[in-house]
Write a protein that holds these residues in place. Structure first.
Motif, mmCIF file in Angstrom:
data_model
loop_
_atom_site.group_PDB
_atom_site.id
_atom_site.type_symbol
_atom_site.label_atom_id
_atom_site.label_comp_id
_atom_site.label_asym_id
_atom_site.label_seq_id
_atom_site.Cartn_x
_atom_site.Cartn_y
_atom_site.Cartn_z
ATOM 1 N N ARG A 81 62.842 99.406 141.125
ATOM 2 C CA ARG A 81 64.125 99.893 141.651
ATOM 3 C C ARG A 81 65.298 99.193 140.970
ATOM 4 N NH1 ARG A 81 67.577 97.868 145.181
ATOM 5 N NH2 ARG A 81 66.135 96.228 145.853
ATOM 6 N N LEU A 82 65.210 97.856 140.867
ATOM 7 C CA LEU A 82 66.290 97.104 140.233
ATOM 8 C C LEU A 82 66.431 97.476 138.760
ATOM 9 C CD1 LEU A 82 65.852 93.529 141.767
ATOM 10 C CD2 LEU A 82 67.668 95.176 142.251
ATOM 11 N N ALA A 83 65.309 97.627 138.070
ATOM 12 C CA ALA A 83 65.355 97.983 136.653
ATOM 13 C C ALA A 83 66.051 99.323 136.456
ATOM 14 C CB ALA A 83 63.946 98.015 136.071
ATOM 15 N N LYS A 84 65.766 100.257 137.326
ATOM 16 C CA LYS A 84 66.387 101.590 137.229
ATOM 17 C C LYS A 84 67.891 101.500 137.482
ATOM 18 C CE LYS A 84 65.940 106.314 139.051
ATOM 19 N NZ LYS A 84 67.367 106.498 139.376
ATOM 20 N N GLN A 85 68.283 100.763 138.530
ATOM 21 C CA GLN A 85 69.702 100.650 138.860
ATOM 22 C C GLN A 85 70.478 99.915 137.758
ATOM 23 O OE1 GLN A 85 69.250 98.760 142.772
ATOM 24 N NE2 GLN A 85 70.227 100.561 143.690
ATOM 25 N N LEU A 86 69.887 98.857 137.231
ATOM 26 C CA LEU A 86 70.566 98.068 136.212
ATOM 27 C C LEU A 86 70.679 98.831 134.895
ATOM 28 C CD1 LEU A 86 68.854 94.633 136.977
ATOM 29 C CD2 LEU A 86 71.305 95.125 137.217
ATOM 30 N N THR A 87 69.662 99.592 134.549
ATOM 31 C CA THR A 87 69.695 100.356 133.298
ATOM 32 C C THR A 87 70.814 101.387 133.306
ATOM 33 O OG1 THR A 87 67.300 100.063 133.095
ATOM 34 C CG2 THR A 87 68.303 101.770 131.735
ATOM 35 N N GLU A 88 71.174 101.867 134.489
ATOM 36 C CA GLU A 88 72.228 102.888 134.609
ATOM 37 C C GLU A 88 73.635 102.303 134.442
ATOM 38 O OE1 GLU A 88 71.426 104.538 138.414
ATOM 39 O OE2 GLU A 88 69.728 105.769 137.732
ATOM 40 N N LEU A 89 73.761 100.985 134.469
ATOM 41 C CA LEU A 89 75.076 100.361 134.331
ATOM 42 C C LEU A 89 75.563 100.493 132.886
ATOM 43 C CD1 LEU A 89 74.537 97.042 136.339
ATOM 44 C CD2 LEU A 89 75.795 99.068 137.092
ATOM 45 N N PRO A 90 76.827 100.859 132.671
ATOM 46 C CA PRO A 90 77.333 100.952 131.287
ATOM 47 C C PRO A 90 77.400 99.597 130.592
ATOM 48 C CG PRO A 90 79.107 101.254 132.901
ATOM 49 C CD PRO A 90 77.823 101.259 133.671
ATOM 50 N N GLU A 91 77.441 98.514 131.356
ATOM 51 C CA GLU A 91 77.515 97.177 130.754
ATOM 52 C C GLU A 91 76.154 96.659 130.300
ATOM 53 O OE1 GLU A 91 80.832 97.772 133.628
ATOM 54 O OE2 GLU A 91 78.646 97.937 133.783
ATOM 55 N N VAL A 92 75.069 97.371 130.612
ATOM 56 C CA VAL A 92 73.702 96.922 130.329
ATOM 57 C C VAL A 92 73.083 97.817 129.264
ATOM 58 C CG1 VAL A 92 71.389 96.629 131.296
ATOM 59 C CG2 VAL A 92 73.407 95.963 132.633
ATOM 60 N N SER A 93 72.484 97.191 128.236
ATOM 61 C CA SER A 93 71.843 97.975 127.175
ATOM 62 C C SER A 93 70.393 98.279 127.504
ATOM 63 C CB SER A 93 71.922 97.232 125.840
ATOM 64 O OG SER A 93 71.172 96.018 125.887
ATOM 65 N N LYS A 94 69.681 97.316 128.076
ATOM 66 C CA LYS A 94 68.284 97.548 128.439
ATOM 67 C C LYS A 94 67.852 96.494 129.448
ATOM 68 C CE LYS A 94 66.196 94.711 124.798
ATOM 69 N NZ LYS A 94 65.218 94.646 123.705
ATOM 70 N N GLU A 150 56.481 87.012 142.219
ATOM 71 C CA GLU A 150 57.828 87.477 141.907
ATOM 72 C C GLU A 150 57.902 88.002 140.476
ATOM 73 O OE1 GLU A 150 61.351 85.261 143.898
ATOM 74 O OE2 GLU A 150 59.841 83.722 143.536
ATOM 75 N N TYR A 151 58.619 89.107 140.306
ATOM 76 C CA TYR A 151 58.776 89.727 138.996
ATOM 77 C C TYR A 151 60.097 89.271 138.363
ATOM 78 C CZ TYR A 151 54.903 93.033 139.623
ATOM 79 O OH TYR A 151 53.664 93.589 139.781
ATOM 80 N N ARG A 152 60.061 88.984 137.084
ATOM 81 C CA ARG A 152 61.263 88.600 136.345
ATOM 82 C C ARG A 152 61.803 89.807 135.590
ATOM 83 N NH1 ARG A 152 61.013 86.079 130.669
ATOM 84 N NH2 ARG A 152 63.197 85.989 130.085
ATOM 85 N N LEU A 153 63.122 90.015 135.685
ATOM 86 C CA LEU A 153 63.792 91.082 134.945
ATOM 87 C C LEU A 153 64.758 90.445 133.950
ATOM 88 C CD1 LEU A 153 63.441 92.128 138.127
ATOM 89 C CD2 LEU A 153 64.629 94.133 137.205
ATOM 90 N N ALA A 154 64.636 90.804 132.684
ATOM 91 C CA ALA A 154 65.570 90.352 131.642
ATOM 92 C C ALA A 154 66.583 91.466 131.402
ATOM 93 C CB ALA A 154 64.822 90.015 130.360
ATOM 94 N N ALA A 213 79.119 93.190 137.003
ATOM 95 C CA ALA A 213 78.369 94.432 137.185
ATOM 96 C C ALA A 213 76.940 94.144 137.616
ATOM 97 C CB ALA A 213 78.377 95.235 135.885
ATOM 98 N N VAL A 214 76.309 93.177 136.980
ATOM 99 C CA VAL A 214 74.932 92.827 137.339
ATOM 100 C C VAL A 214 74.871 92.255 138.750
ATOM 101 C CG1 VAL A 214 73.002 91.273 136.796
ATOM 102 C CG2 VAL A 214 74.189 92.489 134.955
ATOM 103 N N GLN A 215 75.859 91.423 139.106
ATOM 104 C CA GLN A 215 75.857 90.818 140.439
ATOM 105 C C GLN A 215 76.065 91.842 141.542
ATOM 106 O OE1 GLN A 215 78.870 87.777 139.900
ATOM 107 N NE2 GLN A 215 77.328 86.178 139.553
ATOM 108 N N GLN A 216 76.701 92.963 141.221
ATOM 109 C CA GLN A 216 76.857 94.020 142.221
ATOM 110 C C GLN A 216 75.498 94.596 142.617
ATOM 111 O OE1 GLN A 216 79.602 95.352 143.872
ATOM 112 N NE2 GLN A 216 80.733 93.599 143.043
ATOM 113 N N VAL A 217 74.567 94.644 141.666
ATOM 114 C CA VAL A 217 73.235 95.191 141.932
ATOM 115 C C VAL A 217 72.310 94.114 142.471
ATOM 116 C CG1 VAL A 217 71.214 96.321 140.899
ATOM 117 C CG2 VAL A 217 73.535 96.942 140.150
ATOM 118 N N THR A 218 72.337 92.925 141.842
ATOM 119 C CA THR A 218 71.459 91.829 142.257
ATOM 120 C C THR A 218 72.273 90.537 142.289
ATOM 121 O OG1 THR A 218 69.516 90.532 141.607
ATOM 122 C CG2 THR A 218 70.623 91.763 139.853
ATOM 123 N N PRO A 219 72.817 90.170 143.438
ATOM 124 C CA PRO A 219 73.710 89.010 143.541
ATOM 125 C C PRO A 219 73.072 87.692 143.135
ATOM 126 C CG PRO A 219 73.823 90.381 145.514
ATOM 127 C CD PRO A 219 72.675 90.884 144.719
#
Length: 885
Positions: A526-539, A684-688, A707-713
């Motif tokens: 879920r987090l990977a999907k939400q973060l990937t949609e952010l314009p500030e995130v490349s992958k 626990e899973y690590r997301l880069a 932007a990242v903190q809005q999804v995962t503080p």
């Protein structure tokens, strides 16, 4: 008219007057005691004062980003305090081979290294690498290898220059006859390899690049993540581990004159390099400063005895302050070590004021004993006020979250009290045994005073310029910024910095990425999907991305590839040549050149024409060199060519063979060193999370982090730490500055008993602070983690200077026209000049943080001097006259 403030200072005046007189009378015993105390303190300091270079401990553990970082480091401890070993080679085969050898050597050294992890050279990825390709890419690879199989098999059986040239000759002939073959990469690769050897910068041909139909790059890179054992009791905690790493590289065949180069970066190497460059800058600055300070003191004091007095008081004060630091704190950090710089600036100020006042009284005809009594009382009263305000200013840093500066506040605040006592105890004692009178007669008007008369003569112009400059500064003030990028503080020529910046440019392996933790697989997805949609995130990468999709279809293509390739037998060593090897090689190359000539002439529209011409040109240059060379040189050149062209073939064929043995796998089949870096033992899973923009830009950094903190503080990583630490530091300094300002205002109101004169003391400080902040914009030297330390010093010197002027004006009922010709004005000037030469030398440090601190201090002190000696006397001009009317 008698000034009401004078009576309020009589008790302090009498106390220090008597204290100075006693020190002067019993000078021998005072100096003997001071010598014994200094010797004892020096021994105690050398045995007990430690050095803490762990910068992560300088901010409160309760700050949210520290809590997040601490949790992440506990969950994945192998990622904390690491070195990044970067290996560069002309071919991917050489890079991988050297990395495997070095990693194996490092793993044996458990004394210096906790963990060694080469992320890209594990056999798992060699075996399963084709599974990470897309199906269309796999189909293309299969087709290319099938077409090239006969050529590869022939060269593999006989890996010689003669066989290689012969095979290539046959292939070009087939092209000439109209057969479709993809020879462009091999023709281009051979040409580039020959040219590199002929120009004196040889490099091997990469067969892996040929198999992948890729142009060979100038450099290939592999990384090893190393977790060294750090010793924080040493000035350089990783020094031993880094030395062991270099020795291991030599043992693994990675040497300076070899094809593979080694560089070291990462957070530990950056910290070591920063401290080293900072200390080098301080050493250079220290030598320059000592010479310049002595020169300034000569012009201020005019006699060697008084110069020696200042230096002795400074030295003893430094020793006693360091002893206090040892008792109260127990160690220094890379911020609190600045207490020595602060002490030199402010300690010299105390001694200069006392000694110039002493000399002024002597010039008036008073005997030495009386001069000591009067100067001790006058200077003691003024310096006590300065000590109180300075100590308040420094102690205000104690309650902040920035413990590195809090320790600096404790040490420097107490250092000011020590400086007062040393100046008025050891200073008078030394004067008993130094020349009693200056060699020259008193000067009615000093050169400093004559210059300052201009501001009084043109006081209306002074008011107008001050007003205009203040308005302009207020307009520019909103542009003041803080640079959160720690790399910008370091020596840009340092190897660790340059290497780190190169890695930042590579999006796939940039160390500047955010990290988040997910409790389980579902949350990670879920987090990977939400973060990937952010314009500030490349992958966004997780452990799930290491399990390829469509494995069954890919396995079928890989099996087809294996069948198409068939068994390729690689000769363990080239067969011995029959006859003259050099002659055979020259003949084969000549035949290749002739075949290329026929192809170029007969097929002018062929797609491979450009690469054929390039190779023909390279062969022509080779023949010219061979024709001009002697037999031995010719043999060496051809042998080197053979090695350049065929060195990596066995390794590339072995990797290709292993890759055709791939089998389907799931997450649980991932190798443990990889899996443990992406999923903790607790599950626990690590997301880069990689940024879309260049984070060297502060605004891009802020956008990415927020932007990242809005999804995962709870996200952490270098971007979060840089931004949050910077904001914590700024907040700490704002808090401390406001607290210090409030404390100083209260102290000034008590000492001066006048709101008007309190404002007059504060006005130069506020103006100089405003002008200094504005010049950080004009000079493009933003505040950073290093130069922000200049603020407490500028606060201390600003209060000192203006307080001395107001105090002398009030206590001696002196108008500005006389005030600027007193020892007080000269002391302020020479004290500031001493501090200026002390700090200006820092500007030439290779460490950019230290250099920016030098710029900040130089600009700030210049404005402090102007505001105190030019603007303040003009402001004091009218009020004092009315007071004495």
């Amino acid at each position: 008219m008698t000034n009401p403030n004078k009576a309020s200072h009589s008790r302090i005046y009498d106390s220090f007057a008597r204290w100075s007189a006693i020190s002067y009378r019993y000078g021998f015993w005072v100096l003997l005691l001071a010598l014994l105390v200094a010797a004892g303190c020096s021994v105690y300091i050398s045995r007990n004062l430690g050095m803490n270079t762990d910068t992560t401990e300088m901010l409160s553990e309760d700050l949210p980003f520290r809590v997040n970082m601490k949790h992440y480091n506990k969950t994945f401890p192998q990622d904390m305090d690491t070195l990044l070993v970067v290996l560069d080679a002309p071919t991917p085969e050489q890079a991988r081979s050297a990395t495997k050898r070095l990693a194996a050597t490092l793993k044996k050294d458990t004394t210096n290294f906790h963990d060694v992890y080469p992320p890209n050279v594990d056999d798992f990825f060699v075996r399963n690498g084709l599974l990470y390709e897309s199906i269309p890419e796999l189909e293309q690879i299969t087709d290319r290898l099938a077409a090239a199989q006969p050529l590869i098999a022939h060269i593999a059986r006989e890996p010689t220059l003669t066989a290689f040239a012969a095979v290539l000759t046959g292939a070009v002939e087939e092209l000439y006859k109209g057969r479709t073959m993809e020879l462009g990469p091999v023709l281009s690769g051979m040409s580039a390899t020959l040219d590199a050897r002929l120009t004196g910068s040889p490099r091997a041909l990469s067969w892996q690049s040929l198999f992948n139909n890729e142009p060979q790059k100038s450099k290939y890179q592999e990384l090893i993540v190393v977790k060294p054992r750090l010793d924080y009791t040493q000035l350089f905690p990783a020094e031993q581990s880094i030395a062991a790493l270099h020795e291991a590289a030599k043992d693994a065949g990675v040497t300076e004159d070899g094809p593979v180069s080694l560089r070291i970066t990462g957070e530990v190497a950056l910290a070591e390099e920063e401290l080293n460059s900072s200390l080098r800058g301080m050493e250079y600055a220290g030598i320059v400063t000592f010479v310049m300070v002595v020169v300034v003191l000569y012009f201020a004091m005019r006699t060697p005895g008084l110069i020696l007095n200042v230096l002795v008081c400074l030295t003893l004060g430094l020793i006693l302050t360091a002893a206090f630091a040892t008792v109260a704190v127990g160690h220094l950090n890379i911020i609190s070590i600045a207490f020595a710089v602060l002490y030199i600036g402010l300690g010299a100020d105390f001694a200069i004021h006392f000694l110039l006042r002493y000399r002024e009284i002597l010039e008036g005809g008073a005997p030495p004993a009386e001069a000591i009594h009067v100067s001790g009382g006058d200077a003691g009263a003024a310096l006590t006020a300065c000590t109180i305000t300075n100590a308040i200013g420094f102690y205000a840093f104690i309650p902040t979250d920035y413990s590195g500066v809090a320790e600096l506040g404790i040490i420097s605040g107490t250092g000011m009290i020590i400086s007062l006592l040393v100046t008025l105890t050891v200073g008078p004692a030394l004067l008993r045994y130094l020349p009693k009178r200056p060699p020259a007669k008193a000067i009615t008007k000093s050169s400093v005073g004559k210059v300052l008369e201009l501001s009084l003569r043109w006081h209306k112009v002074t008011y107008a310029i001050t007003l205009i400059a203040s308005i302009a500064a207020l307009v520019i003030l909103p542009q003041v910024r803080f640079d959160y990028n720690l790399l910008n503080m370091q020596d840009p020529k340092g190897q660790a910095v340059r290497t780190f910046q190169e890695l930042l440019a590579e999006a796939d392996q940039s160390p500047w990425h955010a990290t988040a933790l997910a409790r389980d697989r579902k949350e990670a997805e879920r987090l990977a999907k939400q973060l990937t949609e952010l314009p500030e995130v490349s992958k966004v990468l997780t452990i799930l991305d290491f399990v390829p999709s469509e494995q069954d279809e890919k396995i079928q293509l890989i099996e087809e590839m294996a069948l198409t390739m068939g068994p390729i037998i690689t000769a363990t060593q080239p067969p011995p040549p029959e006859g003259d090897a050099a002659a055979q090689q020259r003949k084969a190359l000549t035949e290749l050149a002739n075949t290329l000539d026929r192809f170029i002439a007969g097929r002018p529209e062929h797609p491979a024409l450009a690469t054929a011409r390039t190779l023909r040109s390279s062969l022509a240059a080779l023949f010219t060199r061979l024709d001009s060379a002697g037999p031995d040189e010719r043999d060496r050149l051809l042998s080197s060519m053979e090695n350049d062209l065929l060195l990596t073939l066995p390794a590339a064929l072995q990797s290709l063979h292993i890759a055709t043995e791939a089998v389907p796998f799931e997450q649980q089949d991932l190798p443990a060193p990889l899996a443990s870096r992406w999923q903790s033992r607790a599950g626990e899973y690590r997301l880069a999370i990689y940024p879309e923009e260049d984070l060297n830009d502060n605004e891009a950094l802020r956008r990415f982090v927020r932007a990242v903190q809005q999804v995962t503080p709870n996200a952490t990583g270098a971007p979060m730490v840089s931004l949050e630490a910077g904001e914590a530091v700024v907040q700490a300094f704002i808090q401390a500055f406001l607290l210090a300002l409030a404390g100083i205002i209260v102290a000034l109101l008590i000492l001066l008993r006048s709101l008007k004169y309190t404002l007059l003391v504060l006005l130069p400080l506020l103006l100089s602070s405003l002008f200094t902040a504005t010049f950080t914009v004009l000079l493009n030297v933003p505040f950073n983690f290093a130069n922000i330390i200049a603020l407490p010093l500028l606060l201390g010197l600003g209060i000192d200077s203006s307080l001395h002027m107001v105090h002398r004006s009030l206590n001696n009922e002196m108008v500005s026209e006389l005030l600027i010709h007193t020892s007080t004005a000269r002391a302020i000037f020479y004290s500031a000049l001493t501090a200026l030469v002390d700090f200006a030398s820092l500007m030439f440090s290779s460490h950019q943080g230290t250099a920016s601190m030098g710029i900040m201090l130089t600009v700030g002190l210049t404005f402090t001097l102007l505001c105190t000696l030019v603007i303040l006397p003009a402001l004091l001009r009218a009020p004092v006259r009315r007071a004495g009317a």
